[in-house]
Design a protein around this motif. Sequence first.
Motif, PDB file in Angstrom:
ATOM      1  N   LYS A  69      26.222  11.259  42.940  1.00 28.35           N
ATOM      2  CA  LYS A  69      25.147  10.887  43.855  1.00 28.35           C
ATOM      3  C   LYS A  69      25.447  11.411  45.244  1.00 28.35           C
ATOM      4  N   GLY A  70      26.450  11.941  45.433  1.00 31.57           N
ATOM      5  CA  GLY A  70      26.946  12.358  46.636  1.00 31.57           C
ATOM      6  C   GLY A  70      27.349  11.546  47.888  1.00 31.57           C
ATOM      7  N   GLU A  71      27.570  10.008  47.428  1.00 35.58           N
ATOM      8  CA  GLU A  71      28.220   9.160  48.436  1.00 35.58           C
ATOM      9  C   GLU A  71      29.620   9.054  48.316  1.00 35.58           C
ATOM     10  N   TYR A  72      29.999  10.160  48.827  1.00 36.99           N
ATOM     11  CA  TYR A  72      31.573  10.475  48.925  1.00 36.99           C
ATOM     12  C   TYR A  72      32.503   9.366  49.532  1.00 36.99           C
ATOM     13  N   GLN A  73      31.992   8.567  50.533  1.00 39.65           N
ATOM     14  CA  GLN A  73      32.728   7.437  51.108  1.00 39.65           C
ATOM     15  C   GLN A  73      33.139   6.456  50.205  1.00 39.65           C
ATOM     16  N   GLN A  74      32.050   6.023  49.698  1.00 37.85           N
ATOM     17  CA  GLN A  74      32.176   4.912  48.747  1.00 37.85           C
ATOM     18  C   GLN A  74      33.078   5.394  47.598  1.00 37.85           C
ATOM     19  N   ALA A  75      32.865   6.533  47.019  1.00 36.48           N
ATOM     20  CA  ALA A  75      33.609   7.101  45.867  1.00 36.48           C
ATOM     21  C   ALA A  75      35.192   6.961  46.458  1.00 36.48           C
ATOM     22  N   LYS A  76      35.419   7.406  47.692  1.00 37.85           N
ATOM     23  CA  LYS A  76      36.672   7.653  48.134  1.00 37.85           C
ATOM     24  C   LYS A  76      37.367   6.325  48.015  1.00 37.85           C
ATOM     25  N   ALA A  77      36.726   5.058  48.554  1.00 38.61           N
ATOM     26  CA  ALA A  77      37.103   3.927  48.625  1.00 38.61           C
ATOM     27  C   ALA A  77      37.605   3.489  47.305  1.00 38.61           C
ATOM     28  N   GLU A  78      36.705   3.526  46.345  1.00 41.68           N
ATOM     29  CA  GLU A  78      36.986   3.331  44.896  1.00 41.68           C
ATOM     30  C   GLU A  78      38.423   4.050  44.340  1.00 41.68           C
ATOM     31  N   LEU A  79      38.325   5.368  44.598  1.00 43.64           N
ATOM     32  CA  LEU A  79      39.489   6.259  44.161  1.00 43.64           C
ATOM     33  C   LEU A  79      40.800   6.003  44.860  1.00 43.64           C
ATOM     34  N   LEU A  80      40.775   5.500  46.259  1.00 49.09           N
ATOM     35  CA  LEU A  80      41.834   4.999  47.082  1.00 49.09           C
ATOM     36  C   LEU A  80      42.408   3.723  46.143  1.00 49.09           C
ATOM     37  N   ALA A  81      41.457   2.711  45.817  1.00 49.20           N
ATOM     38  CA  ALA A  81      42.029   1.582  45.196  1.00 49.20           C
ATOM     39  C   ALA A  81      42.553   1.805  43.873  1.00 49.20           C
ATOM     40  N   TYR A  82      42.066   2.969  43.128  1.00 48.98           N
ATOM     41  CA  TYR A  82      42.680   3.334  41.810  1.00 48.98           C
ATOM     42  C   TYR A  82      44.022   3.943  42.155  1.00 48.98           C
ATOM     43  N   GLN A  83      44.135   4.716  43.116  1.00 50.58           N
ATOM     44  CA  GLN A  83      45.295   5.487  43.301  1.00 50.58           C
ATOM     45  C   GLN A  83      46.605   4.447  43.599  1.00 50.58           C
ATOM     46  N   VAL A  84      46.223   3.243  44.311  1.00 47.60           N
ATOM     47  CA  VAL A  84      47.155   2.445  44.542  1.00 47.60           C
ATOM     48  C   VAL A  84      47.675   1.760  43.248  1.00 47.60           C
ATOM     49  N   GLU A  85      46.808   1.698  42.382  1.00 46.44           N
ATOM     50  CA  GLU A  85      47.267   0.919  40.961  1.00 46.44           C
ATOM     51  C   GLU A  85      48.170   1.863  40.200  1.00 46.44           C
ATOM     52  N   ARG A  86      47.553   3.535  40.249  1.00 51.71           N
ATOM     53  CA  ARG A  86      48.076   4.495  39.378  1.00 51.71           C
ATOM     54  C   ARG A  86      48.359   5.418  40.434  1.00 51.71           C
ATOM     55  N   PRO A  87      49.458   5.603  41.102  1.00 54.63           N
ATOM     56  CA  PRO A  87      49.537   6.672  42.212  1.00 54.63           C
ATOM     57  C   PRO A  87      49.714   8.019  41.572  1.00 54.63           C
ATOM     58  N   LYS A  88      49.971   8.082  40.140  1.00 49.56           N
ATOM     59  CA  LYS A  88      50.443   9.528  39.436  1.00 49.56           C
ATOM     60  C   LYS A  88      49.261  10.047  38.789  1.00 49.56           C
ATOM     61  N   SER A  89      48.035   9.582  39.107  1.00 49.08           N
ATOM     62  CA  SER A  89      46.974  10.042  38.137  1.00 49.08           C
ATOM     63  C   SER A  89      46.685  11.300  38.880  1.00 49.08           C
ATOM     64  N   ASP A  90      46.642  12.482  38.207  1.00 45.70           N
ATOM     65  CA  ASP A  90      46.418  13.745  38.490  1.00 45.70           C
ATOM     66  C   ASP A  90      44.969  14.036  38.835  1.00 45.70           C
ATOM     67  N   ILE A  91      44.099  13.163  37.909  1.00 43.74           N
ATOM     68  CA  ILE A  91      42.682  13.427  38.138  1.00 43.74           C
ATOM     69  C   ILE A  91      42.387  12.694  39.441  1.00 43.74           C
ATOM     70  N   VAL A  92      42.598  11.431  39.639  1.00 40.10           N
ATOM     71  CA  VAL A  92      42.137  10.712  41.021  1.00 40.10           C
ATOM     72  C   VAL A  92      42.705  11.409  41.984  1.00 40.10           C
ATOM     73  N   ASN A  93      43.975  11.817  42.048  1.00 37.32           N
ATOM     74  CA  ASN A  93      44.556  12.459  43.325  1.00 37.32           C
ATOM     75  C   ASN A  93      43.441  13.985  43.786  1.00 37.32           C
ATOM     76  N   ASP A  94      43.497  14.478  42.603  1.00 40.10           N
ATOM     77  CA  ASP A  94      42.567  15.793  42.801  1.00 40.10           C
ATOM     78  C   ASP A  94      41.267  15.677  43.372  1.00 40.10           C
ATOM     79  N   LEU A  95      40.695  14.378  42.922  1.00 39.61           N
ATOM     80  CA  LEU A  95      39.374  13.973  43.229  1.00 39.61           C
ATOM     81  C   LEU A  95      39.312  13.765  44.736  1.00 39.61           C
ATOM     82  N   ILE A  96      40.206  12.886  45.301  1.00 49.07           N
ATOM     83  CA  ILE A  96      40.531  12.655  46.779  1.00 49.07           C
ATOM     84  C   ILE A  96      40.697  13.768  47.393  1.00 49.07           C
ATOM     85  N   LEU A  97      41.569  14.883  47.098  1.00 48.29           N
ATOM     86  CA  LEU A  97      41.781  16.194  47.831  1.00 48.29           C
ATOM     87  C   LEU A  97      40.224  16.774  47.810  1.00 48.29           C
ATOM     88  N   GLN A  98      39.404  16.585  46.718  1.00 45.44           N
ATOM     89  CA  GLN A  98      38.117  17.519  46.875  1.00 45.44           C
ATOM     90  C   GLN A  98      37.231  17.071  47.994  1.00 45.44           C
TER      91      GLN A  98
END
Length: 347
Positions: A69-98
């Motif tokens: 939906k283009g709501e990248y700020q809230q998406a990033k907050a969720e991805l950062l929370a996911y990243q803390v629990e699973r820091p080695k997720s290539d998919i999530v790390n790449d989405l944050i880079l995007q």
Amino acid sequence: MNTALKCCGVISFGFFILALSACESPGQVPNESSTAVVDEQSEPAIEYVAEQGLSLQQRFKKALGYLEKGEYQQAKAELLAYQVERPKSDIVNDLILQIDMTSNEYYPEEFFEVTLESGESLSTLSKKYQGSVFQFYALAKYNDIASPNDINIGDVVKIPLTSFAKDAVAEASKRADVDDSNENMAQAEEDASEIIHSAESSDPESIVAAIEAQGTVPADQRPKAIEAYLSSANDILSTDPQLASLRYAFAGELLLVSKKPDLALEAYQDSIAADSNNGDAQEAYMQLEKELTDKYHRQASKAFRAQDLDRAIVLWDKVLVIDSEHTNARIYRAQAIELKEKLSALK
């Protein structure tokens, strides 16, 4: 997907030697300050905080929904929370880079153009030309599209000319001339097929041992291998859940390369249920789930436009079986049912 998949029919066993990534208990949002995203350009500044009480899969789906939906700020907050629990997720790390990088930092400036056809989306284009369905957001930014969902048939989409895109274009042009003359590969398949075939067909462990000793699974032995790995995983689930998880996941790989994605998704689900720390299975599941829900939703939408309402409803049912929180599928399915009832009343 796991690079162990080989379209030639021989599958390597790198999957089994990958270390399991550590994971905290799912559903807990770590230190809120480490996952909050602040939009300082707004007046007053808005802080976006990850929702609490979500499992990893729920959080990932939420993030994807926000990105679409283009709501990248809230998406990033969720991805950062996911990243803390699973820091080695290539998919999530790449989405944050995007989200963080400009489009020209993420992709090269050179591009070619394609026209969006029926059944296509930014997700399918990113899968086809960039190798990952999860690069849809970067592709949207590259095309100055605020919301990845806001795209229609006939729209012209710029495809960044990455090395993967170059290979994809070249591969498409010579696909009709696939060279199957590799004698060494053919001999390896023949040898592996003979060894697996000679294993005791009634003993899953014997078949698994034969496959792992040979290190390959020829195409003609996939059905036997799939049955053996699933059966073995079921047998050892209570005594060795980590090994069972690996065997479920490998069965998922075999099912995927055998063109049975729905069954592959179930195998990956079983793998995660057996061992929630199996990060490779989690990544494979997330990608396949996204691909299948996108595929069935597109097919359902096409059927709806053609007024094939029964098929549209069946396809949206399939989407909801995979992802019960798929908002668009629920809305459009309800519309299809309502339209069907109105048309029946007119008869």
